[in-house]
Scaffold this motif. Sequence first.
Motif, mmCIF file in Angstrom:
data_model
loop_
_atom_site.group_PDB
_atom_site.id
_atom_site.type_symbol
_atom_site.label_atom_id
_atom_site.label_comp_id
_atom_site.label_asym_id
_atom_site.label_seq_id
_atom_site.Cartn_x
_atom_site.Cartn_y
_atom_site.Cartn_z
ATOM 1 N N GLU A 1 22.334 40.539 47.918
ATOM 2 C CA GLU A 1 21.994 39.115 47.919
ATOM 3 C C GLU A 1 22.200 38.622 46.493
ATOM 4 O O GLU A 1 21.497 39.049 45.581
ATOM 5 C CB GLU A 1 20.557 38.887 48.363
ATOM 6 N N SER A 2 23.174 37.752 46.312
ATOM 7 C CA SER A 2 23.553 37.327 44.964
ATOM 8 C C SER A 2 23.536 35.811 44.855
ATOM 9 O O SER A 2 24.178 35.110 45.637
ATOM 10 C CB SER A 2 24.947 37.860 44.624
ATOM 11 N N HIS A 3 22.794 35.310 43.887
ATOM 12 C CA HIS A 3 22.682 33.876 43.646
ATOM 13 C C HIS A 3 23.090 33.557 42.222
ATOM 14 O O HIS A 3 22.870 34.356 41.310
ATOM 15 C CB HIS A 3 21.235 33.401 43.831
ATOM 16 N N HIS A 4 23.641 32.376 42.039
ATOM 17 C CA HIS A 4 23.826 31.839 40.689
ATOM 18 C C HIS A 4 22.551 31.102 40.319
ATOM 19 O O HIS A 4 21.705 31.614 39.610
ATOM 20 C CB HIS A 4 25.054 30.926 40.643
ATOM 21 N N ARG B 1 36.564 44.666 41.865
ATOM 22 C CA ARG B 1 37.330 43.476 42.245
ATOM 23 C C ARG B 1 36.985 42.339 41.287
ATOM 24 O O ARG B 1 35.818 42.111 40.966
ATOM 25 C CB ARG B 1 37.010 43.079 43.675
ATOM 26 N N LEU B 2 38.014 41.621 40.843
ATOM 27 C CA LEU B 2 37.838 40.507 39.916
ATOM 28 C C LEU B 2 38.112 39.198 40.649
ATOM 29 O O LEU B 2 39.273 38.832 40.841
ATOM 30 C CB LEU B 2 38.781 40.642 38.721
ATOM 31 N N PRO B 3 37.077 38.497 41.067
ATOM 32 C CA PRO B 3 37.302 37.207 41.728
ATOM 33 C C PRO B 3 37.753 36.159 40.730
ATOM 34 O O PRO B 3 37.674 36.348 39.504
ATOM 35 C CB PRO B 3 35.928 36.863 42.300
ATOM 36 N N ALA C 1 35.650 47.547 31.979
ATOM 37 C CA ALA C 1 34.309 47.267 31.456
ATOM 38 C C ALA C 1 33.378 46.825 32.569
ATOM 39 O O ALA C 1 32.213 47.242 32.646
ATOM 40 C CB ALA C 1 34.384 46.193 30.369
ATOM 41 N N LEU C 2 33.904 46.011 33.460
ATOM 42 C CA LEU C 2 33.085 45.501 34.555
ATOM 43 C C LEU C 2 32.719 46.607 35.537
ATOM 44 O O LEU C 2 31.587 46.674 36.037
ATOM 45 C CB LEU C 2 33.845 44.386 35.270
ATOM 46 N N GLY C 3 33.664 47.498 35.801
ATOM 47 C CA GLY C 3 33.384 48.610 36.708
ATOM 48 C C GLY C 3 32.293 49.515 36.171
ATOM 49 O O GLY C 3 31.408 49.959 36.920
ATOM 50 N N ALA D 1 27.614 36.044 39.317
ATOM 51 C CA ALA D 1 27.057 36.018 40.668
ATOM 52 C C ALA D 1 28.136 36.290 41.710
ATOM 53 O O ALA D 1 27.917 37.025 42.684
ATOM 54 C CB ALA D 1 26.385 34.677 40.935
ATOM 55 N N GLU D 2 29.315 35.709 41.508
ATOM 56 C CA GLU D 2 30.415 35.922 42.452
ATOM 57 C C GLU D 2 30.945 37.344 42.365
ATOM 58 O O GLU D 2 31.311 37.955 43.381
ATOM 59 C CB GLU D 2 31.534 34.918 42.160
ATOM 60 N N ILE D 3 30.971 37.927 41.172
ATOM 61 C CA ILE D 3 31.416 39.311 40.997
ATOM 62 C C ILE D 3 30.517 40.263 41.788
ATOM 63 O O ILE D 3 30.997 41.177 42.465
ATOM 64 C CB ILE D 3 31.427 39.676 39.498
#
Length: 274
Positions: free
Chosen positions: A33-36, A227-229, A209-211, A22-24
């Motif tokens: 709009e991002s929620h955990h 970006r990696l938080p 991988a994330l990108g 969610a933070e990523i």
Amino acid sequence: MSGPRRLLFTLTAGRSGTASLAEIVRVNFPTAESHHEIIGWDRFGLDSPDLSTMTLFNSQGNVTAVRDFWARKFDRVAASSAAFYAESSHVLMKAGLLENLDLLQARLDGAVEIHFVDLRRDLFDNVMSFRSRFDFTNKSMWWLWYLDPQYPRNLVEFGKLADFGLNGVCLWYLFEVRARAAYYRQLFAGRPGLIFHRLDLADLQDAAALGTFLDAVSGGALPGPCRLPERQNRGKNKPAFPPREVELLRRMVTEIRFDPEATAQAFIAQGRRL
């Protein structure tokens, strides 16, 4: 972000990187709009399934009361003005999320691309995380957040795993969630607008991988380098377990064989549905 509206949900057990995901999304897509998990004493039954929704779906199926919850939930999701909506809660897929997608698609006139992430963690580490938080110590927690091995609609038999106490319950739960993820992927394969992905927890710390993943779920709209938080919701003050118990758990995870794809395929072939 152009094109259809995009939504992201998870098919996962929890304690598997959902808060980090969610933070990523939040830091890489500032307009999303991002929620955990949308939780609170006044959010259950509106934004998150309550205990009755969970137990009804897993014992009786997609009955009217369950579908009514999803109608309320999807009204709120559809009201978001964000072109990219993400909710990484592990609870949703266990309460009828995919069975009620028609309600969401109708509210968005079909102009939507829905992505599902089968997010996994090493089995041993996942069980240890549950045990460290005392997550499976009573049935009320199973009914509200996880699953009960005695639910009549499960894909995976509890069987001999019951002999291993809480470790057996935790491992059964992880098998059941993986089987359900495979079940949904197989059952909904080829449905327009539904896209399935696989990620491991380690991928959330791998920029390449994330990108690739973020580009896929956003339609190539990642605004810059991935970006990696900092990792979210990391366990603290972990209790010490007797070394013998830890070793027994390692052996159990290593020696017990389980095939989620075959389990899901057999469940579907028998004409059974969640």
